[in-house]
Design a protein around this motif. Sequence first.
Motif, mmCIF file in Angstrom:
data_model
loop_
_atom_site.group_PDB
_atom_site.id
_atom_site.type_symbol
_atom_site.label_atom_id
_atom_site.label_comp_id
_atom_site.label_asym_id
_atom_site.label_seq_id
_atom_site.Cartn_x
_atom_site.Cartn_y
_atom_site.Cartn_z
ATOM 1 N N ALA A 42 74.767 58.191 -1.372
ATOM 2 C CA ALA A 42 73.562 58.873 -0.911
ATOM 3 C C ALA A 42 73.893 59.965 0.101
ATOM 4 O O ALA A 42 73.183 60.975 0.196
ATOM 5 C CB ALA A 42 72.585 57.872 -0.307
ATOM 6 N N LEU A 43 74.981 59.770 0.837
ATOM 7 C CA LEU A 43 75.428 60.773 1.819
ATOM 8 C C LEU A 43 76.312 61.851 1.189
ATOM 9 O O LEU A 43 76.856 62.701 1.907
ATOM 10 C CB LEU A 43 76.187 60.081 2.958
ATOM 11 N N GLY A 44 76.456 61.814 -0.126
ATOM 12 C CA GLY A 44 77.170 62.876 -0.823
ATOM 13 C C GLY A 44 78.577 62.553 -1.247
ATOM 14 O O GLY A 44 79.280 63.418 -1.799
ATOM 15 N N LYS A 84 76.730 64.651 3.928
ATOM 16 C CA LYS A 84 75.483 65.357 4.221
ATOM 17 C C LYS A 84 74.375 64.352 4.512
ATOM 18 O O LYS A 84 74.246 63.339 3.832
ATOM 19 C CB LYS A 84 75.091 66.242 3.036
ATOM 20 N N ALA A 88 70.918 62.362 4.682
ATOM 21 C CA ALA A 88 70.012 62.045 3.583
ATOM 22 C C ALA A 88 69.145 60.852 3.992
ATOM 23 O O ALA A 88 69.378 60.212 5.020
ATOM 24 C CB ALA A 88 70.804 61.706 2.320
ATOM 25 N N VAL A 131 68.547 57.211 3.259
ATOM 26 C CA VAL A 131 69.312 56.119 2.652
ATOM 27 C C VAL A 131 68.508 54.840 2.819
ATOM 28 O O VAL A 131 68.184 54.450 3.950
ATOM 29 C CB VAL A 131 70.692 55.950 3.330
ATOM 30 N N THR A 140 70.192 61.920 8.953
ATOM 31 C CA THR A 140 70.162 60.760 8.059
ATOM 32 C C THR A 140 69.102 59.784 8.552
ATOM 33 O O THR A 140 69.054 59.469 9.748
ATOM 34 C CB THR A 140 71.529 60.051 8.031
#
Length: 421
Positions: free
Chosen positions: A134-136, A155, A157, A159, A183
């Motif tokens: 989810a964070l890339g 990046k 996001a 989550v 985040t």
Amino acid sequence: MDKIVVQGGSPLSGSIPIAGAKNACLALMPATLLSEEPLTLTNAPRLSDIRTMTTLLQSLGAEVSLMQDGKVLALSSHGADNPVADYEIVRKMRASNLVLGPLLARHGEAVVSLPGGCAIGARPMDIHVAAMEALGAKVDLRDGYLHASAPGGLKGAVVELRFASVGATENTVMAATLAKGTTVLKNAAREPEIVDLVRCLRAMGAQIEGEGTATITIQGVDRLHGATHKVVADRIELGTYMLAPAIAGGEVELLGGDLDLLGAFCEKLDEAGISVTPTAHGIKVARKNGRVSAVDVVTEIFPGFPTDLQAQMMALLCTADGVSVLEEKIFENRFMHAPELTRMGANIEVHGGTATVTGVPFLKGAPVMATDLRASVSLILAGLAAEGETVVNRVYHLDRGYERVEDKLRACGAKIERVSE
């Protein structure tokens, strides 16, 4: 292999100092990977799991020094350039997976073996993987290793964890501190160890809000700096030693204990007839009067009754008046201590995730075998109240989570010793 020998029947009296939290320290130590500047942890517990994490961090290129007889850890990752967490180290301890997030955040790459630890359930890594993706990050499983990469950096996001996993919350929070943007972590774990980690990260310059709630917001920063942080008291060690006078009789003061760490647990002790009183230096515990009363227990994520105190609570209820029902909702394989307690005369029936304990007048000493960390200490507690001698074998599990348990109990009058074969 060491074993613990307990002669039952001695009421306890005195005080026991509570060490820093193992589970907190094991998350705090990998935080050093997020910064090139030194991180100093005080009130560190002296346990084999801490030594394992030390070995793992050193294998990644970090420097770890133990000071003040191991109670202070001085860490530095200015030269940490190896992103590979090797199986031979990781297999020894579940918490080794907590290097995944920091390595990804710092280097954009992490190769982490699937972890080991106590045999109390599957505890899959899919929640951690989903959070990193989810964070890339791109994550693949090859040859027993998670290969994660984020060449352009992580990046921010939204989550959302499918389960409020402590480890996945810790990994995600650490990874997000250096991610670009904001985040928002939903369904986050709320345990005191999470709060302690966030306090440390904030001292290192991280921008985090919402710890202790189900939603944690992290604003990524370019870099973190060094800090000094005191590890929070170990609530599981605290709860374990609170049960010692409840089982053996007598009165014990737990130095450094904090009732706020164990609200649901303390409620059950009160229901069972155990007096828990705050003092100037911690908590004092004793039976209110006579035998303990049966209570029903359901393990839940924090702030519910801790799964890590279920085995010890079962030991207490073995001699309670009446029938107790314990339901394990966190791990699917965490009643392995029940057959060993039965060897000591306990009346326990296990059906799936539920154990029914009918109290008996007394337990009898017997040779028993520890199957995991918390089961180990539950058998020692049972031995304190049993008639005759209890020999607990395979206590290497014990040293992963309890600092010199025999010394602490002996100082309060227990007849207990460690025997090396």
